[in-house]
Design a protein around this motif. Structure first.
Motif, PDB file in Angstrom:
ATOM      1  N   ASP A 278      32.475 -28.448 -11.664  1.00 30.80           N
ATOM      2  CA  ASP A 278      31.822 -27.299 -11.060  1.00 30.80           C
ATOM      3  C   ASP A 278      30.835 -27.889 -10.060  1.00 30.80           C
ATOM      4  OD1 ASP A 278      30.135 -25.244 -10.297  1.00 30.80           O
ATOM      5  OD2 ASP A 278      30.062 -24.327 -12.272  1.00 30.80           O
ATOM      6  N   PHE A 279      31.189 -27.831  -8.793  1.00 29.84           N
ATOM      7  CA  PHE A 279      30.420 -28.523  -7.768  1.00 29.84           C
ATOM      8  C   PHE A 279      28.979 -28.018  -7.711  1.00 29.84           C
ATOM      9  CE2 PHE A 279      29.027 -29.222  -3.349  1.00 29.84           C
ATOM     10  CZ  PHE A 279      29.231 -30.595  -3.250  1.00 29.84           C
ATOM     11  N   VAL A 280      28.766 -26.745  -7.983  1.00 29.99           N
ATOM     12  CA  VAL A 280      27.404 -26.213  -7.947  1.00 29.99           C
ATOM     13  C   VAL A 280      26.570 -26.808  -9.064  1.00 29.99           C
ATOM     14  CG1 VAL A 280      25.970 -24.147  -8.133  1.00 29.99           C
ATOM     15  CG2 VAL A 280      28.114 -24.052  -6.858  1.00 29.99           C
ATOM     16  N   GLN A 281      27.031 -26.612 -10.294  1.00 28.68           N
ATOM     17  CA  GLN A 281      26.207 -26.952 -11.451  1.00 28.68           C
ATOM     18  C   GLN A 281      26.124 -28.453 -11.717  1.00 28.68           C
ATOM     19  OE1 GLN A 281      24.243 -24.847 -13.024  1.00 28.68           O
ATOM     20  NE2 GLN A 281      24.961 -23.216 -11.678  1.00 28.68           N
ATOM     21  N   GLN A 282      27.142 -29.203 -11.317  1.00 25.57           N
ATOM     22  CA  GLN A 282      27.151 -30.633 -11.632  1.00 25.57           C
ATOM     23  C   GLN A 282      26.733 -31.525 -10.475  1.00 25.57           C
ATOM     24  OE1 GLN A 282      31.260 -30.059 -13.483  1.00 25.57           O
ATOM     25  NE2 GLN A 282      30.459 -31.675 -14.802  1.00 25.57           N
ATOM     26  N   ILE A 283      26.743 -30.994  -9.254  1.00 20.27           N
ATOM     27  CA  ILE A 283      26.381 -31.807  -8.090  1.00 20.27           C
ATOM     28  C   ILE A 283      25.306 -31.131  -7.246  1.00 20.27           C
ATOM     29  CG2 ILE A 283      27.217 -32.950  -6.003  1.00 20.27           C
ATOM     30  CD1 ILE A 283      28.385 -34.117  -8.605  1.00 20.27           C
ATOM     31  N   ALA A 284      25.601 -29.939  -6.722  1.00 25.08           N
ATOM     32  CA  ALA A 284      24.771 -29.353  -5.659  1.00 25.08           C
ATOM     33  C   ALA A 284      23.365 -28.996  -6.115  1.00 25.08           C
ATOM     34  CB  ALA A 284      25.459 -28.130  -5.065  1.00 25.08           C
TER      35      ALA A 284
ATOM     36  N   GLY B  13      23.050 -18.218  -3.459  1.00 26.90           N
ATOM     37  CA  GLY B  13      24.376 -18.509  -2.945  1.00 26.90           C
ATOM     38  C   GLY B  13      25.316 -18.641  -4.125  1.00 26.90           C
ATOM     39  N   LEU B  14      26.222 -19.578  -4.035  1.00 29.71           N
ATOM     40  CA  LEU B  14      27.156 -19.800  -5.134  1.00 29.71           C
ATOM     41  C   LEU B  14      26.426 -20.291  -6.379  1.00 29.71           C
ATOM     42  CD1 LEU B  14      30.005 -21.537  -3.127  1.00 29.71           C
ATOM     43  CD2 LEU B  14      30.316 -19.489  -4.537  1.00 29.71           C
ATOM     44  N   LYS B  15      26.832 -19.773  -7.539  1.00 29.35           N
ATOM     45  CA  LYS B  15      26.323 -20.340  -8.790  1.00 29.35           C
ATOM     46  C   LYS B  15      27.423 -21.081  -9.542  1.00 29.35           C
ATOM     47  CE  LYS B  15      26.764 -16.150 -11.663  1.00 29.35           C
ATOM     48  NZ  LYS B  15      26.012 -15.223 -12.554  1.00 29.35           N
ATOM     49  N   ARG B  16      28.686 -20.907  -9.098  1.00 30.41           N
ATOM     50  CA  ARG B  16      29.800 -21.689  -9.636  1.00 30.41           C
ATOM     51  C   ARG B  16      30.816 -21.952  -8.538  1.00 30.41           C
ATOM     52  NH1 ARG B  16      28.805 -18.656 -14.219  1.00 30.41           N
ATOM     53  NH2 ARG B  16      28.165 -19.936 -15.987  1.00 30.41           N
ATOM     54  N   LEU B  17      31.283 -23.198  -8.462  1.00 30.32           N
ATOM     55  CA  LEU B  17      32.357 -23.556  -7.536  1.00 30.32           C
ATOM     56  C   LEU B  17      33.254 -24.591  -8.229  1.00 30.32           C
ATOM     57  CD1 LEU B  17      33.604 -23.231  -4.714  1.00 30.32           C
ATOM     58  CD2 LEU B  17      32.189 -25.168  -3.966  1.00 30.32           C
ATOM     59  N   PRO B  18      34.203 -24.128  -9.048  1.00 25.66           N
ATOM     60  CA  PRO B  18      35.107 -25.061  -9.738  1.00 25.66           C
ATOM     61  C   PRO B  18      36.131 -25.630  -8.754  1.00 25.66           C
ATOM     62  CG  PRO B  18      35.653 -22.788 -10.289  1.00 25.66           C
ATOM     63  CD  PRO B  18      34.450 -22.719  -9.417  1.00 25.66           C
TER      64      PRO B  18
END
Length: 416
Positions: free
Chosen positions: A147-153, A404-409
């Motif tokens: 999940d690019f949001v929660q794990q990186i961004a 913005g996004l809160k999840r981006l798998p």
């Protein structure tokens, strides 16, 4: 189902509406076309004029003596507005740069300004690049799915801004939780609770942490932004406790959530527009314009409020002294009168006169840092990115202020 102008205006006061981007932009386009300075009377909120055209917002931003930030700086429920006024009377209200007008704004802004000038940004570049490399390496360690949001961004820009403040890495998780709770007040998943007292509890936790930090930096100053804030003097005296703590809060929060939203929304845009991803990978010289296009596309700050200090005409509407205006930045940044094909994501867009950082005396203090962070992350990621695609449904935060996004798998393959 056809949307009415009234329904479009009410969307601006509905946090859930911001989480449905296609529908939300449909509402904004309708307002720009049919009623660009639109009176909104939403249940639970004080009335306001929704300003949706780029030219009108720019004119309001330019005329900061006629249109003040105080007393209604952000769109919040009427109950919270009343509590803010009560706390202001008591001297216990959060007072950031967002809440101030000149001449006070100019003096207080100067405290942190040197830390965001070109010389300071050049000094930060190495640390920012190191952190960008760390988080792209983390993507590699995650094995091709995250999940690019929660794990990186959400982590990368927080580490940058807290490094600038000089906070220990052991405190970063606590700051992440508090910033998400503060800006996620409209989102049931992110907020601490549904009551106004829950927002106050989050602010109290911020204040407790930063009061201890202020005491430490005044006792033993160090070469970081936290020391500059703690030891700043106006007219020979330190800032009040509430103003000192407010300064920390705006730096720690605004310097984090806005950039994480840009980075995650920027990657999502590249996934949605594979031709633009190929174009950017083939020509890295486009990265500066691509970063500004990501900022325009996402527009992390959704609105600020202004109050007319005298009767004034905005567009074709007479706004009376004391009336409030909401400046809709996502609308300005899709204005057909300013941007060619505004709903086309274009990594080479030039000129790009977006208003995502505001304009004039209230132009975002951290704009250069936000651009640097975004540029560094994609400069590290794109040469290593062999493929990327969605691995699930993206989700946006419910908000009326920042988000913005809160999840981006995503699925992806990286070199090295």
């Amino acid at each position: 189902m056809t949307m009415t102008v009234r329904e479009a205006g009410l969307a601006l006061a509905d946090p859930a509406a911001y989480a449905d981007e296609p529908r939300f932009h449909e509402a904004l386009a309708l307002l720009r076309r049919e009623d660009p300075v639109h009176r909104v009377e939403a249940e639970g909120y004080g009335p306001f004029w929704a300003v949706t055209r780029h030219a009108d917002i720019l004119e309001i931003e330019r005329n900061h003596t006629l249109f003040h930030n105080a007393p209604r700086s952000l769109l919040v429920p009427a109950e919270m507005d009343a509590r803010q006024r009560q706390r202001e009377a008591e001297g216990t209200a959060l007072r950031t740069l967002v809440h101030m007008d000149d001449p006070e704004h100019r003096v207080v802004r100067a405290i942190g300004a040197d830390w965001f000038r070109p010389k300071a940004m050049r000094a930060m570049q190495q640390r920012v690049d190191e952190l960008a490399r760390t988080y792209v390496d983390r993507m590699a360690e995650l094995g091709g799915e995250c999940d690019f949001v929660q794990q990186i961004a959400v982590h990368y820009p927080l580490y940058v801004i807290l490094s600038l403040l000089g906070l220990p890495e052991s405190d970063f998780p606590r700051m992440l939780k508090l910033t998400q709770e503060l800006f996620g007040e409209g989102d049931p998943e992110l907020r601490r609770g549904a009551e106004a007292d829950d927002v106050l509890a989050t602010l109290l936790d911020f204040f407790t942490y930063f009061q201890d930090l202020t005491n430490a930096r005044r006792a033993a100053p160090t070469d970081d932004l936290a020391s500059a804030i703690a030891n700043a003097r106006v007219d020979g005296a330190h800032l009040s406790d509430i103003d000192t703590l407010s300064y920390y809060v705006i730096i720690a929060t605004a310097g984090h959530d806005t950039t994480s939203s840009t980075i995650s929304g920027g990657l999502h845009a590249l996934i949605q527009h594979p031709g633009e991803l190929r174009r950017l990978r083939d020509d890295p010289a486009l990265l500066p314009t691509a970063v500004d296009e990501m900022i325009r596309w996402v527009t992390p700050v959704k609105e600020f409020m202004r109050t007319a200090t005298a009767d004034a005409r905005v567009g074709q509407v007479l706004v009376r002294e004391g009336e409030s205006l909401l400046l809709s930045y996502p609308s300005a940044n899709r204005d057909e009168d300013v941007f060619d094909e505004p709903f086309r994501f274009d990594v080479g867009r030039d000129p790009n006169k977006h208003l995502a950082f505001g304009f004039g005396v209230h132009y975002c203090l951290g704009a250069a840092l936000a651009r640097m962070e975004t540029r560094s992350l994609f400069a590290e990621l794109l040469p290593r990115l062999e493929s990327v695609e969605l691995a699930g449904r993206p989700e946006w935060a419910a908000t009326t202020f920042v988000g913005g996004l809160k999840r981006l798998p995503i699925h992806y393959t990286l070199k090295g």
